[in-house]
Design an enzyme around this catalytic site. Structure first.
Site, short mmCIF file in Angstrom:
data_model
loop_
_atom_site.label_atom_id
_atom_site.label_comp_id
_atom_site.label_asym_id
_atom_site.label_seq_id
_atom_site.Cartn_x
_atom_site.Cartn_y
_atom_site.Cartn_z
N ARG A 1 37.72 -41.28 -23.30
CA ARG A 1 38.08 -40.12 -24.07
C ARG A 1 39.39 -39.45 -23.65
NH1 ARG A 1 34.15 -39.11 -27.61
NH2 ARG A 1 32.27 -40.08 -26.93
N GLY B 1 37.44 -42.91 -33.27
CA GLY B 1 36.80 -41.94 -34.08
C GLY B 1 37.83 -40.95 -34.52
N GLY C 1 38.95 -38.05 -33.16
CA GLY C 1 39.72 -37.69 -31.81
C GLY C 1 40.87 -38.56 -31.93
N ILE D 1 29.54 -44.33 -33.98
CA ILE D 1 28.24 -44.61 -34.63
C ILE D 1 27.58 -43.47 -35.27
CG2 ILE D 1 27.58 -46.19 -32.76
CD1 ILE D 1 26.21 -43.85 -31.34
N ASP D 2 28.18 -42.57 -35.13
CA ASP D 2 27.65 -41.22 -35.73
C ASP D 2 27.95 -41.13 -37.33
OD1 ASP D 2 26.96 -40.36 -33.40
OD2 ASP D 2 28.09 -38.64 -33.01
N MET E 1 21.06 -40.22 -30.66
CA MET E 1 22.63 -39.81 -30.66
C MET E 1 22.72 -39.12 -32.21
SD MET E 1 24.90 -42.48 -28.34
CE MET E 1 24.93 -42.02 -26.47
N GLY E 2 24.01 -38.44 -32.20
CA GLY E 2 24.28 -37.69 -33.52
C GLY E 2 24.53 -36.29 -32.99
N ARG F 1 24.31 -48.09 -28.70
CA ARG F 1 25.54 -48.35 -29.11
C ARG F 1 26.20 -49.31 -28.08
NH1 ARG F 1 28.96 -42.82 -26.83
NH2 ARG F 1 29.53 -43.65 -24.72
O1 F6P Z 1 30.55 -41.67 -30.27
C1 F6P Z 1 29.65 -40.73 -30.68
C2 F6P Z 1 28.64 -40.62 -29.40
O2 F6P Z 1 27.93 -41.81 -29.41
C3 F6P Z 1 27.71 -39.45 -29.83
O3 F6P Z 1 26.71 -39.69 -30.79
C4 F6P Z 1 27.53 -38.82 -28.46
O4 F6P Z 1 27.06 -37.47 -28.47
C5 F6P Z 1 28.50 -39.11 -27.65
O5 F6P Z 1 29.17 -40.18 -28.57
C6 F6P Z 1 28.47 -39.26 -26.41
O6 F6P Z 1 28.95 -40.20 -25.52
P1 F6P Z 1 29.82 -40.04 -24.23
O7 F6P Z 1 28.83 -39.80 -23.46
O8 F6P Z 1 30.61 -41.36 -23.94
O9 F6P Z 1 30.57 -38.87 -24.16
#
Ligand code: F6P
Length: 437
Positions: A151, A176, A178, A206-207, A250-251, A362
């Site tokens: 990220r 996604g 970002g 996935i969201d 998740m979501g 995921r």
């Molecule tokens: O990519 C979306 C997602 O799967 C969200 O549903 C979840 O909140 C987030 O990523 C968590 O991702 P990470 O733990 O990698 O930051």
């Protein structure tokens, strides 16, 4: 559908003058019900009411450019391509990588392809990976991404310096919202410097929160895997006296996974999503409604999106992750505590079974439907980049592949519409009230 005041025409690097190597395959094709010619446009609206409400002539209706191969292309076989995967994992990342590599090398003769490692960080630091048909063989059988991901943004100027130093003609960004913002920033620097490097995004999450497309890849696989957790919670809840199965999925801002997984099993009694705030206490609040359902049926199943009920956790601090997303407070923990306390206070036995599949939904390979979608997105991304389109993403809209300007898909977020037919289906399937007030 509201379309912001953004030019829907996709930017190009310049005139496409080279005959496509796919020309022979294309020459006899005629626009048909199943295929949109490259000179045609795809309507944004798909109902008469929506189209007529715009009160413009047919030629002024908002339209997308169709995806697909072009007869004339911008880059020749000497082009050098790069791929980067960014953000959280998603089923199908490896399928998209493989699809791009095979399409470029087998159909366009572009065999010089590299992959930057670990997201945009790889455009600043580590040595990239050479990608060949041999390297990508069978990678679609495994989850994750062979390139790694991360990220966080990087300086777009520095990333463009790297693309130039590496002699890149086209960059594929699989990510996604970002990451697509990052891709747009890169494309803008490229344009400001007068360079001819194409930047094409493939929408991943996935969201399913990327707007103006039918769905993002990996979403169907993720909610499919989530149904296994619902099955586990349901079986456990049914077997225990006054059993409550609570499944957290998740979501972050969008409850699509929770809604679709719940509908797929059609066993849930309640679905709680970020888009619809709810009250816990009071006779019409969630806890009393849950207790009544358990009293009536002997058990209940609750599907909880991780971003639901964050308003109940206000005042617990606000941190953000490397993508700038707010770090969520644990609604699963709060719900476990409050459900237990409510039944205790009512003097009722209750057996809570909490299931949180978390990353398990995921990190898996895609199902066959998502595999097909990933491959076709990859093909369309390559066609677009080879034709010199830039600052765009490929997507599917009303079943047709289209090009969308990145500005459009990062302008808002796709969320479950509380007045839409998906949420209505959830209300019909669960029998839960419209609001817990
Ligand atoms: O990519 C979306 C997602 O799967 C969200 O549903 C979840 O909140 C987030 O990523 C968590 O991702 P990470 O733990 O990698 O930051």
């Amino acid at each position: 559908m509201t379309v912001p005041n953004i030019d829907l025409a996709v930017r190009t690097l310049g005139p496409a003058t080279i005959d496509s190597p796919l020309l022979a395959m294309l020459s006899d094709r005629k626009a048909s019900y199943h295929w949109v010619d490259e000179t045609d446009r795809v309507l944004v609206d798909d109902t008469l009411v929506a189209a007529t409400a715009r009160r413009v002539s047919a030629s002024e209706l908002p339209t997308y450019e169709p995806g697909g191969p072009r007869r004339k292309i911008f880059f020749g076989a000497g082009a050098r391509a790069a791929i980067v995967t960014c953000g959280g994992l998603c089923p199908g990342l490896n399928d998209v990588i493989r699809g791009i590599v095979l399409q470029l090398s087998l159909h366009y003769g572009v065999s010089d392809i590299i992959g930057y490692r670990n997201g945009f960080a790889g455009l600043i630091g580590r040595e990239p990976m050479r990608l060949t048909p041999d390297v990508v063989r069978d990678i679609n059988e495994i989850g994750g991404t062979i390139l790694g991901s991360s990220r966080g943004a990087q300086d777009p100027g520095a990333m463009v310096d790297r693309l130039v130093a590496d002699g890149i003609s086209m960059l594929f960004v699989i990510g996604g919202d970002g990451s697509l913002r990052g891709a747009l920033a890169i494309a803008d620097v490229i344009a400001a410097r007068g360079l001819t490097i194409s930047v094409v995004g493939v929408p991943k999450t996935i969201d399913n929160d990327i707007p103006y497309i039918d769905r993002s890849f990996g979403f169907q696989t993720a909610f499919g895997r989530a149904t296994e957790s619902i099955r586990a919670a349901t079986v456990e809840a049914r077997a225990a006296p006054n059993g409550v199965g609570l499944v957290k999925l998740m979501g972050r801002h969008s409850g699509f996974i929770a809604c679709y997984a719940a509908l797929a099993k059609n066993d849930a009694d309640f679905v709680l999503i970020p888009e619809i705030p709810f009250r816990l206490e009071g006779e019409e609040g969630f806890l009393a409604q849950l207790r009544r359902r358990v009293e009536a049926r002997g058990h209940a199943v609750v599907i909880l999106a991780e971003g639901a009920g964050q308003e109940l956790l206000a005042g617990r601090g606000s941190e953000t992750d490397a993508s700038g997303n707010a770090r969520l407070h644990d609604i699963g923990l709060l719900m476990q505590e409050r459900i237990a306390a409510h039944f205790r206070k009512a003097g009722l036995e209750m057996n809570l079974r909490y299931v949180n599949p978390s990353y398990a939904i995921r990190s898996i390979p895609p199902n066959p439907f998502d595999s097909v979608y990933c491959l076709r997105l990859a093909h369309n991304a390559v066609h677009a980049a080879m034709a010199g389109y830039t600052a765009m993403v490929v997507g599917r809209w009303h079943g047709r592949f289209v090009h969308l300007p990145i500005e459009l898909v990062v302008s808002t977020r796709n969320t479950v519409d509380p007045d839409g037919d998906l949420w209505l289906s959830v209300l019909e399937a669960t029998g839960q009230p419209r609001a817990f007030s």
